[in-house]
Design a protein around this motif. Structure first.
Motif, short mmCIF file in Angstrom:
data_model
loop_
_atom_site.label_atom_id
_atom_site.label_comp_id
_atom_site.label_asym_id
_atom_site.label_seq_id
_atom_site.Cartn_x
_atom_site.Cartn_y
_atom_site.Cartn_z
N GLN A 31 0.84 -1.21 0.00
CA GLN A 31 0.00 0.00 0.00
C GLN A 31 0.88 1.26 0.00
OE1 GLN A 31 -2.25 -0.95 3.54
NE2 GLN A 31 -4.10 -1.36 2.35
N LYS A 32 1.91 1.25 0.81
CA LYS A 32 2.82 2.40 0.87
C LYS A 32 3.56 2.58 -0.45
CE LYS A 32 3.65 2.32 5.85
NZ LYS A 32 4.64 2.07 6.91
N MET A 33 3.95 1.45 -1.05
CA MET A 33 4.65 1.52 -2.33
C MET A 33 3.76 2.17 -3.39
SD MET A 33 6.56 -2.18 -2.46
CE MET A 33 7.57 -1.86 -3.92
N VAL A 34 2.49 1.78 -3.42
CA VAL A 34 1.55 2.37 -4.38
C VAL A 34 1.37 3.85 -4.07
CG1 VAL A 34 -0.86 2.37 -5.18
CG2 VAL A 34 0.36 0.19 -4.88
N LYS A 38 5.94 3.95 -6.30
CA LYS A 38 7.11 3.12 -6.57
C LYS A 38 6.96 2.42 -7.92
CE LYS A 38 9.22 4.08 -2.78
NZ LYS A 38 10.42 4.85 -2.74
N TYR A 39 8.04 1.89 -8.40
CA TYR A 39 8.11 1.22 -9.70
C TYR A 39 7.18 0.00 -9.72
CZ TYR A 39 10.35 -0.79 -13.87
OH TYR A 39 10.62 -1.29 -15.11
N CYS A 40 6.37 -0.09 -10.77
CA CYS A 40 5.34 -1.15 -10.86
C CYS A 40 5.92 -2.55 -10.69
CB CYS A 40 4.63 -1.07 -12.21
SG CYS A 40 3.70 0.44 -12.46
N VAL A 41 7.05 -2.80 -11.30
CA VAL A 41 7.65 -4.14 -11.22
C VAL A 41 8.02 -4.48 -9.78
CG1 VAL A 41 9.60 -5.57 -11.97
CG2 VAL A 41 8.42 -4.10 -13.62
N GLN A 46 6.52 -7.74 -4.88
CA GLN A 46 6.00 -7.86 -3.51
C GLN A 46 4.65 -8.58 -3.48
OE1 GLN A 46 7.60 -7.18 -0.64
NE2 GLN A 46 9.30 -6.93 -2.07
N ILE A 47 3.81 -8.30 -4.46
CA ILE A 47 2.52 -8.99 -4.54
C ILE A 47 2.73 -10.48 -4.75
CG2 ILE A 47 0.44 -9.28 -5.97
CD1 ILE A 47 0.50 -6.19 -6.33
#
Length: 94
Positions: A31-34, A38-41, A46-47
């Motif tokens: 969630q924080k990355m989104v 942050k870079y999609c890849v 992480q997903i």
């Protein structure tokens, strides 16, 4: 008794809870990355890790269920019902 009313004592409850708490932390991290663009890849990696961790939890639960609940139900003569239930769960997990 419906499936939702059945209960059991999880033999590896604390280990499962620990894994789930780690997964929860990973989800918060995504969630924080989104939120931080942050870079999609990197997010997808992480997903993928979260999905793998959830599969491990599912397998652990399936092992416990098979070794305890299913085995006991077969001993008690409920073979067809419990095997049908087990197969339904396996189909959903696949």
């Amino acid at each position: 008794m419906s499936t939702h009313e059945k209960g059991t004592v999880q033999p590896n409850k604390q280990a499962l809870l620990n894994r789930l708490k780690r997964i929860e932390g990973q989800v918060r991290g995504v969630q924080k990355m989104v939120d931080n663009d942050k870079y999609c890849v990197d997010i997808l990696h992480q997903i993928s890790a979260i999905q793998s961790a959830m599969k491990k939890v599912s397998i652990a639960l399936m092992e416990d269920h098979t070794n305890h609940c299913v085995a006991n139900a077969i001993k008690e003569g409920n073979k067809e019902e419990v095997i049908d239930e087990l197969m339904d769960v396996m189909k959903r997990l696949m």
